[in-house]
Design an enzyme around this catalytic site. Structure first.
Site, PDB file in Angstrom:
ATOM      1  N   ARG A  62      28.555  43.916  68.952  1.00 26.30           N
ATOM      2  CA  ARG A  62      27.631  43.700  68.029  1.00 26.30           C
ATOM      3  C   ARG A  62      27.794  44.870  67.067  1.00 26.30           C
ATOM      4  O   ARG A  62      28.418  45.804  67.303  1.00 26.30           O
ATOM      5  CB  ARG A  62      26.301  43.399  68.424  1.00 26.30           C
ATOM      6  CG  ARG A  62      26.118  42.331  69.300  1.00 26.30           C
ATOM      7  CD  ARG A  62      26.227  41.047  68.677  1.00 26.30           C
ATOM      8  NE  ARG A  62      25.438  39.720  69.426  1.00 26.30           N
ATOM      9  CZ  ARG A  62      26.558  39.283  70.405  1.00 26.30           C
ATOM     10  NH1 ARG A  62      27.896  39.567  70.562  1.00 26.30           N
ATOM     11  NH2 ARG A  62      26.241  38.233  71.294  1.00 26.30           N
ATOM     12  N   ARG A  86      31.164  40.611  66.788  1.00 19.45           N
ATOM     13  CA  ARG A  86      30.433  40.207  65.715  1.00 19.45           C
ATOM     14  C   ARG A  86      30.535  41.487  64.782  1.00 19.45           C
ATOM     15  O   ARG A  86      30.148  42.503  65.369  1.00 19.45           O
ATOM     16  CB  ARG A  86      29.141  39.670  66.006  1.00 19.45           C
ATOM     17  CG  ARG A  86      28.316  39.349  64.883  1.00 19.45           C
ATOM     18  CD  ARG A  86      26.969  38.961  65.040  1.00 19.45           C
ATOM     19  NE  ARG A  86      26.791  37.800  65.548  1.00 19.45           N
ATOM     20  CZ  ARG A  86      25.621  37.388  66.603  1.00 19.45           C
ATOM     21  NH1 ARG A  86      24.661  38.294  66.603  1.00 19.45           N
ATOM     22  NH2 ARG A  86      25.568  36.236  66.998  1.00 19.45           N
ATOM     23  N   LYS A 138      20.228  26.860  60.704  1.00 14.70           N
ATOM     24  CA  LYS A 138      20.594  27.615  59.721  1.00 14.70           C
ATOM     25  C   LYS A 138      21.843  27.147  58.718  1.00 14.70           C
ATOM     26  O   LYS A 138      22.009  27.301  57.530  1.00 14.70           O
ATOM     27  CB  LYS A 138      20.927  29.091  60.180  1.00 14.70           C
ATOM     28  CG  LYS A 138      19.740  29.874  60.672  1.00 14.70           C
ATOM     29  CD  LYS A 138      18.750  30.254  59.705  1.00 14.70           C
ATOM     30  CE  LYS A 138      17.661  31.284  59.919  1.00 14.70           C
ATOM     31  NZ  LYS A 138      16.667  31.569  59.153  1.00 14.70           N
ATOM     32  N   TYR A 157      19.603  27.177  66.750  1.00 14.94           N
ATOM     33  CA  TYR A 157      19.470  28.095  65.750  1.00 14.94           C
ATOM     34  C   TYR A 157      20.714  28.013  64.653  1.00 14.94           C
ATOM     35  O   TYR A 157      20.503  28.078  63.470  1.00 14.94           O
ATOM     36  CB  TYR A 157      19.497  29.490  66.037  1.00 14.94           C
ATOM     37  CG  TYR A 157      18.996  30.450  65.275  1.00 14.94           C
ATOM     38  CD1 TYR A 157      17.865  30.693  64.678  1.00 14.94           C
ATOM     39  CD2 TYR A 157      19.936  31.607  65.043  1.00 14.94           C
ATOM     40  CE1 TYR A 157      17.607  31.791  63.620  1.00 14.94           C
ATOM     41  CE2 TYR A 157      19.631  32.522  64.184  1.00 14.94           C
ATOM     42  CZ  TYR A 157      18.594  32.816  63.511  1.00 14.94           C
ATOM     43  OH  TYR A 157      18.243  33.857  62.710  1.00 14.94           O
ATOM     44  N   ARG A 180      22.437  27.911  71.702  1.00 18.95           N
ATOM     45  CA  ARG A 180      22.428  28.553  70.587  1.00 18.95           C
ATOM     46  C   ARG A 180      22.328  27.578  69.491  1.00 18.95           C
ATOM     47  O   ARG A 180      22.065  27.897  68.353  1.00 18.95           O
ATOM     48  CB  ARG A 180      23.394  29.569  70.320  1.00 18.95           C
ATOM     49  CG  ARG A 180      23.426  30.769  71.575  1.00 18.95           C
ATOM     50  CD  ARG A 180      24.693  31.615  71.189  1.00 18.95           C
ATOM     51  NE  ARG A 180      24.070  32.810  70.434  1.00 18.95           N
ATOM     52  CZ  ARG A 180      23.752  33.836  70.569  1.00 18.95           C
ATOM     53  NH1 ARG A 180      23.498  34.249  71.949  1.00 18.95           N
ATOM     54  NH2 ARG A 180      23.415  34.893  69.695  1.00 18.95           N
TER      55      ARG A 180
HETATM   56  N1  UDP Z   1      21.883  41.345  75.945  1.00 17.28           N
HETATM   57  C1  UDP Z   1      22.082  42.233  76.963  1.00 17.28           C
HETATM   58  N2  UDP Z   1      20.865  42.527  77.755  1.00 17.28           N
HETATM   59  C2  UDP Z   1      19.722  41.893  77.248  1.00 17.28           C
HETATM   60  C3  UDP Z   1      19.570  41.249  75.963  1.00 17.28           C
HETATM   61  C4  UDP Z   1      20.761  41.018  75.518  1.00 17.28           C
HETATM   62  O1  UDP Z   1      23.062  42.695  77.357  1.00 17.28           O
HETATM   63  O2  UDP Z   1      18.727  42.528  77.830  1.00 17.28           O
HETATM   64  C5  UDP Z   1      23.020  41.030  75.289  1.00 17.28           C
HETATM   65  C6  UDP Z   1      23.398  39.580  74.905  1.00 17.28           C
HETATM   66  O3  UDP Z   1      23.820  39.002  75.728  1.00 17.28           O
HETATM   67  C7  UDP Z   1      24.360  39.750  73.607  1.00 17.28           C
HETATM   68  C8  UDP Z   1      23.963  41.028  73.063  1.00 17.28           C
HETATM   69  O4  UDP Z   1      23.134  41.823  73.956  1.00 17.28           O
HETATM   70  O5  UDP Z   1      25.737  39.789  73.724  1.00 17.28           O
HETATM   71  C9  UDP Z   1      22.996  40.981  71.710  1.00 17.28           C
HETATM   72  O6  UDP Z   1      22.013  39.880  72.102  1.00 17.28           O
HETATM   73  P1  UDP Z   1      20.738  40.129  71.267  1.00 17.28           P
HETATM   74  O7  UDP Z   1      19.852  39.257  71.867  1.00 17.28           O
HETATM   75  O8  UDP Z   1      20.322  41.334  70.782  1.00 17.28           O
HETATM   76  O9  UDP Z   1      21.314  39.131  69.826  1.00 17.28           O
HETATM   77  P2  UDP Z   1      22.493  38.151  69.557  1.00 17.28           P
HETATM   78  O10 UDP Z   1      23.503  38.985  68.933  1.00 17.28           O
HETATM   79  O11 UDP Z   1      22.977  37.669  70.787  1.00 17.28           O
HETATM   80  O12 UDP Z   1      22.050  37.154  68.594  1.00 17.28           O
END
Ligand code: UDP
Length: 324
Positions: free
Chosen positions: A217, A281, A155, A151, A148
């Site tokens: 999230r 988050r 930023k 990114y 990660r």
């Molecule tokens: N995630 C998940 N299943 C998926 C894709 C993502 O459980 O098919 C999880 C990912 O591991 C993270 C959260 O969902 O904990 C949010 O992921 P996203 O890719 O939407 O964005 P992030 O907040 O990580 O940037």
């Protein structure tokens, strides 16, 4: 609150999910909008409704290259960048380039035009945070060499460059730290949780929750985000401002909500949690409330999800009609 009239605006990443909504809003506010996008992760479909607009023009362009724009500009909104964690492995160099070189070019143009510059930054600046919720004063917990990191560090560098242009060259800058956002025009296959869950639930496939799904999230509907960005652009606050929805939930809860909303029989299956995936988050939006005239999200999650489901249902049908 407005400091200067914003009439002619450049949006980088105009064909992206957030960029396209932003262009729409700027046009509705009466601006002339120039949109640039190299279509790496953006899509012409996102802006097909804007192409005939008399105050909108589009250029297929990679903003990591020298930027030339004839005429005046009042503002530059730098939104170009792949942003899905799935892209972090697929497009690491492009992400680093657009966050560094692209931001540098866009700031150089802002300086030359004496335009206000608004940077799309991210909650990823906080990494896998050790404080929850995250206020802007928290410096973050980022693994610079992790997957990660491309990114997060791009930023963070972009923020540093933005503040340097402000301090050293007097460029008028704004920085928005965008938390998880969802809504129509997310790409079906961008790999993020919400598009994945909808695609899977609508097709009756297994819904993939990474890890045990206890990670959290805070999901904001795109219209609320755009309202916050518009207010930030017109405000006089220099420095990062969190924009997001403080309503926090686990990913397991989100997966269940989406399955229910789709009336789907999909089952939840668990997959390996990607490295450095933030455990929590949630934005502290106290600063946004204070400096953006009481801004806060107003679209209930369920309503935003219902609109998003309707969008994905059409997008999926459209795609399946093309290649069944
Ligand atoms: N995630 C998940 N299943 C998926 C894709 C993502 O459980 O098919 C999880 C990912 O591991 C993270 C959260 O969902 O904990 C949010 O992921 P996203 O890719 O939407 O964005 P992030 O907040 O990580 O940037």
């Amino acid at each position: 609150m407005a400091v200067r009239r914003i009439e002619r605006v450049l949006v980088t990443g105009a064909a992206g999910f957030i960029g396209s909504h932003l262009c729409e809003r700027l046009l509705a506010e009466g601006c002339e909008v120039l949109g640039f996008d190299n279509l790496l992760t953006g899509s012409m479909e996102n802006i097909e409704g804007l192409l005939g607009h008399p105050r909108f023009s589009f250029e297929h362009y990679d903003v990591t290259n020298y930027l030339y724009v004839p005429g005046d500009l009042d503002a530059i909104l730098h939104f170009a960048s792949p942003a899905s964690p799935a892209d972090f492995e697929r497009l690491p160099i492009q992400i680093l380039k657009v966050g560094s070189l692209g931001t540098h070019k866009a700031l150089g143009l802002a300086k030359a035009k004496a335009a206000r510059f608004l940077l799309a930054s991210t909650s990823e600046c906080y990494g896998d945070p050790e404080v929850n919720p995250q206020p802007e004063s928290y410096w973050g917990h980022v693994n610079p060499i992790g997957i990660r990191g491309v990114y997060d560090e791009a930023k963070r560098f972009a923020e540093a460059m933005t503040m340097a242009y402000h301090r050293h060259h007097g460029v008028d800058v704004r920085i928005v730290r965008i938390f998880n956002t969802f809504g129509p025009r997310m790409q079906l296959d961008d790999g993020r949780a919400i598009p994945n869950f909808f695609r899977q639930a609508l097709r009756g496939e297994h819904v993939t929750v990474f890890g045990d799904g206890s990670q959290t999230r805070s999901f904001c509907y795109v219209d609320d985000l755009v309202e916050g960005i518009w207010r930030l652009l017109g405000s006089d606050y220099v420095g990062p401002v969190n924009i997001g929805n403080p309503k926090e939930m686990s990913l397991l809860e989100m997966a269940r909500k989406i399955i229910e909303l789709c009336g789907s029989k999909s089952r939840i299956v668990h997959r390996e949690l990607p490295p450095d995936d933030p455990k929590v988050r949630r934005p502290d939006i106290g600063l946004a409330r204070r400096v953006l005239g009481g801004w806060e999200p107003v679209v209930p999650i369920e309503e935003g999800l219902a609109r998003t489901r309707d969008y994905f249902a059409v997008a999926l049908a459209r795609r399946e009609a093309k290649s069944p």
